[in-house]
Enzyme design. Structure first.
Site, PDB file in Angstrom:
ATOM      1  N   CYS A   2      -8.318   0.719  -5.898  1.00 57.84           N
ATOM      2  CA  CYS A   2      -8.359  -0.878  -4.135  1.00 57.84           C
ATOM      3  C   CYS A   2      -9.587  -0.660  -4.064  1.00 57.84           C
ATOM      4  O   CYS A   2     -10.686  -1.773  -4.454  1.00 57.84           O
ATOM      5  CB  CYS A   2      -7.524   0.320  -3.362  1.00 57.84           C
ATOM      6  N   ASP A   3     -10.154   0.902  -3.525  1.00 54.11           N
ATOM      7  CA  ASP A   3     -11.799   0.285  -2.851  1.00 54.11           C
ATOM      8  C   ASP A   3     -12.711   0.886  -3.126  1.00 54.11           C
ATOM      9  O   ASP A   3     -13.757   0.571  -2.789  1.00 54.11           O
ATOM     10  CB  ASP A   3     -11.417   1.352  -1.336  1.00 54.11           C
TER      11      ASP A   3
ATOM     12  N   CYS B 134      -7.597   6.028  -2.142  1.00 53.62           N
ATOM     13  CA  CYS B 134      -7.188   4.769  -3.444  1.00 53.62           C
ATOM     14  C   CYS B 134      -8.507   4.109  -4.027  1.00 53.62           C
ATOM     15  O   CYS B 134      -9.084   3.186  -3.550  1.00 53.62           O
ATOM     16  CB  CYS B 134      -6.238   3.675  -3.327  1.00 53.62           C
TER      17      CYS B 134
HETATM   18  C1  LIG Z   1      -5.704   1.987   2.013  1.00 53.08           C
HETATM   19  C2  LIG Z   1      -4.570   1.923   0.796  1.00 53.08           C
HETATM   20  C3  LIG Z   1      -4.719   0.487  -0.335  1.00 53.08           C
HETATM   21  C4  LIG Z   1      -4.532   0.128  -1.292  1.00 53.08           C
HETATM   22  N1  LIG Z   1      -4.417  -0.803  -2.219  1.00 53.08           N
HETATM   23  C5  LIG Z   1      -3.589  -1.461  -2.949  1.00 53.08           C
HETATM   24  C6  LIG Z   1      -4.615  -2.299  -4.006  1.00 53.08           C
HETATM   25  O1  LIG Z   1      -5.651  -2.722  -3.943  1.00 53.08           O
HETATM   26  N2  LIG Z   1      -3.650  -2.972  -4.734  1.00 53.08           N
HETATM   27  C7  LIG Z   1      -2.443  -2.315  -4.907  1.00 53.08           C
HETATM   28  O2  LIG Z   1      -1.827  -2.932  -6.050  1.00 53.08           O
HETATM   29  N3  LIG Z   1      -1.761  -0.884  -4.261  1.00 53.08           N
HETATM   30  C8  LIG Z   1      -2.408  -0.688  -2.869  1.00 53.08           C
HETATM   31  N4  LIG Z   1      -2.140   0.557  -2.635  1.00 53.08           N
HETATM   32  C9  LIG Z   1      -1.359   1.279  -3.167  1.00 53.08           C
HETATM   33  C10 LIG Z   1       0.403  -0.013  -2.224  1.00 53.08           C
HETATM   34  O3  LIG Z   1       0.313  -0.373  -1.447  1.00 53.08           O
HETATM   35  C11 LIG Z   1       1.874   0.702  -2.612  1.00 53.08           C
HETATM   36  O4  LIG Z   1       1.625   1.086  -4.025  1.00 53.08           O
HETATM   37  C12 LIG Z   1       3.042   0.275  -1.722  1.00 53.08           C
HETATM   38  O5  LIG Z   1       2.913  -0.816  -0.948  1.00 53.08           O
HETATM   39  C13 LIG Z   1       4.553   0.866  -2.008  1.00 53.08           C
HETATM   40  O6  LIG Z   1       5.504  -0.484  -1.777  1.00 53.08           O
HETATM   41  P1  LIG Z   1       6.358   0.734  -1.416  1.00 53.08           P
HETATM   42  O7  LIG Z   1       7.168  -0.215  -0.817  1.00 53.08           O
HETATM   43  O8  LIG Z   1       6.767   1.578  -2.298  1.00 53.08           O
HETATM   44  O9  LIG Z   1       6.599   1.708  -0.252  1.00 53.08           O
HETATM   45  P2  LIG Z   1       5.715   1.367   1.472  1.00 53.08           P
HETATM   46  O10 LIG Z   1       4.251  -0.165   1.312  1.00 53.08           O
HETATM   47  O11 LIG Z   1       4.884   2.774   1.675  1.00 53.08           O
HETATM   48  O12 LIG Z   1       6.981   0.933   2.142  1.00 53.08           O
HETATM   49  C14 LIG Z   1       7.609   1.837   2.465  1.00 53.08           C
HETATM   50  C15 LIG Z   1       8.102   1.042   4.060  1.00 53.08           C
HETATM   51  O13 LIG Z   1       9.700   2.305   3.927  1.00 53.08           O
HETATM   52  C16 LIG Z   1       9.328   1.895   5.841  1.00 53.08           C
HETATM   53  N5  LIG Z   1       9.857   3.428   6.108  1.00 53.08           N
HETATM   54  C17 LIG Z   1      10.138   5.083   5.470  1.00 53.08           C
HETATM   55  N6  LIG Z   1      11.073   5.223   5.354  1.00 53.08           N
HETATM   56  C18 LIG Z   1      11.699   4.853   6.171  1.00 53.08           C
HETATM   57  C19 LIG Z   1      12.838   4.794   7.146  1.00 53.08           C
HETATM   58  N7  LIG Z   1      14.069   5.964   7.481  1.00 53.08           N
HETATM   59  N8  LIG Z   1      13.558   4.033   7.802  1.00 53.08           N
HETATM   60  C20 LIG Z   1      12.788   2.382   7.825  1.00 53.08           C
HETATM   61  N9  LIG Z   1      11.669   2.242   7.328  1.00 53.08           N
HETATM   62  C21 LIG Z   1      11.019   3.636   6.772  1.00 53.08           C
HETATM   63  C22 LIG Z   1       8.517   1.790   5.986  1.00 53.08           C
HETATM   64  O14 LIG Z   1       7.860   2.102   7.887  1.00 53.08           O
HETATM   65  C23 LIG Z   1       7.394   1.445   4.916  1.00 53.08           C
HETATM   66  O15 LIG Z   1       7.041  -0.117   5.447  1.00 53.08           O
HETATM   67  C24 LIG Z   1      -3.262   0.848  -1.909  1.00 53.08           C
HETATM   68  C25 LIG Z   1      -2.447   1.653  -0.972  1.00 53.08           C
HETATM   69  C26 LIG Z   1      -2.964   2.071   0.936  1.00 53.08           C
HETATM   70  C27 LIG Z   1      -2.559   3.119   1.224  1.00 53.08           C
END
Ligand SMILES: Cc1cc2nc3c(=O)[nH]c(=O)nc-3n(C[C@H](O)[C@H](O)[C@H](O)COP(=O)(O)OP(=O)(O)OC[C@H]3O[C@@H](n4cnc5c(N)ncnc54)[C@H](O)[C@@H]3O)c2cc1C
Length: 329
Positions: free
Chosen positions: A153-154, A150
């Site tokens: 982010c980094d 990302c």
């Molecule tokens: C290293 C890193 C750094 C980042 N830094 C930033 C930043 O600085 N700023 C920023 O805005 N964004 C950042 N991002 C991106 C951001 O984290 C994501 O866009 C955001 O978390 C997406 O949210 P979400 O809820 O859609 O999905 P996720 O955060 O992916 O959450 C999905 C959840 O669903 C659960 N899940 C999946 N399948 C199942 C299932 N079948 N049953 C039950 N549970 C399930 C998973 O375990 C997970 O907890 C970063 C990402 C990474 C990897």
């Protein structure tokens, strides 16, 4: 995690709103669902927070600026607050991995890995996406210590450093452009002899004096001690292998949406794009009425916490209207 309280979910006793995944999208949806006085159950297979738990300092979430000159909250602290807020508004949490979702008449049934079944009037899929890994030596070991997925982010941690970017699609070109504003030593490597990215974007990259493009090049190994110091590369045509100094390696080999739960059930009527991301309308509703999707799992041009949270709020708001309509309110 607490077990559901207000209404014990079961086959005969559906919850109003089932949210699958407790990342920023799911947690925000849970808060809004609770505020709408819905009976909300969140299922999470790991820990609430999702990918946000990996964010060291969440410095790009609007308003998260720290108090009295302190630093902005970490992703972990931010996610913990989201979870508490959702619980305060009545959402219940349950540990569990959803294997499949079926809809029978107006009732959704989620089958869990441990054999449980949960029924609900509406479902929000907030299962996120995972970055595709290269699976090369050093990638896992130096993740968060020079290896990143990302740039927004980094990237700021590597100002004026030598940065390698791996990939040839829109994300790699876009992020290389972003990184070139932080450092004049960006090397973009791609295993093929031309980019997959949109033409205009690829041309901008080729003309950028801060980006050195190396086609026909793939990474073999990332090396270092406490953090990344070098990368071993291979020319895919001549097979020549060589090592170059590197401070950071940003990998954009694509992402994989976590849609197993909906595809496993053979829900072929739930539309996805060519990469498997769920397509919704502006209400975050999928092609299956009552099934909503929000966050990284959705077909969206930008995957960030703020986007996931916003989409979670819209999904819960529209799910509440859907639930009202089927209850005849
Ligand atoms: C290293 C890193 C750094 C980042 N830094 C930033 C930043 O600085 N700023 C920023 O805005 N964004 C950042 N991002 C991106 C951001 O984290 C994501 O866009 C955001 O978390 C997406 O949210 P979400 O809820 O859609 O999905 P996720 O955060 O992916 O959450 C999905 C959840 O669903 C659960 N899940 C999946 N399948 C199942 C299932 N079948 N049953 C039950 N549970 C399930 C998973 O375990 C997970 O907890 C970063 C990402 C990474 C990897």
């Amino acid at each position: 995690m607490a077990t559901p309280g207000r209404l014990a979910p079961g086959i005969e006793n559906p919850v109003d709103l089932l949210i699958i995944g407790a990342g920023p999208a799911g947690l925000t949806a849970a808060q809004y669902g609770g505020r709408a006085n819905l009976n909300v159950l969140v299922l999470e297979q790991l820990a609430p927070g999702g990918q946000a738990l990996l964010i060291d300092v969440l410095e790009n979430y609007p308003g998260n600026v720290g108090i009295n000159g302190g630093q902005p909250k970490s992703g972990y602290e931010f996610a913990e607050d989201l979870r508490k807020q959702a619980e305060d508004f009545g959402a219940k949490f349950l540990s569990g991995s959803v294997l499949s979702i079926h809809k029978e008449e107006n009732i959704f049934r989620a089958a869990l890995k441990d054999g449980k079944n949960i029924t609900a009037l509406a479902v929000i899929i907030a299962t996120g996406a995972q970055h595709r890994k290269l699976d090369i030596p050093g990638e896992e070991e130096f993740s968060g210590r020079g290896v990143s997925y990302c740039a927004t982010c980094d990237g700021p941690f590597f100002k004026n450093k030598k940065i390698f970017v791996v990939g040839g699609g829109d994300a790699a070109c876009d992020e290389a452009q972003y990184l070139s504003r932080l450092s004049s030593k960006v090397v973009l490597i791609h295993r093929r002899d031309k980019f997959r990215a949109q033409k205009a974007l690829a041309e901008r990259v080729m003309k950028n004096p801060h980006i050195e493009v190396r086609f026909n090049t793939r990474p073999l190994e990332i090396n270092g001690e406490q953090k990344v110091t070098s990368i071993m590369l291979e020319n895919t045509v001549t097979k020549e292998q060589y090592t170059d100094d590197a401070d950071a390696v940003f990998i954009f080999a694509g992402t994989v949406p976590q849609t197993f739960a909906i595809t496993a059930a053979g829900n072929s009527c739930v539309k996805t794009d060519e990469n498997g991301y769920i397509i919704t309308d502006q209400n975050m509703e999928t092609s299956m009425p009552g099934l909503f999707a929000a966050g990284d799992v959705r077909a969206t041009p930008f995957r960030q916490v703020v986007v996931a949270a916003g989409e979670g709020a819209v999904a819960a708001h529209c799910a509440a209207a859907y639930i009202d309509s089927i209850k005849g309110n």
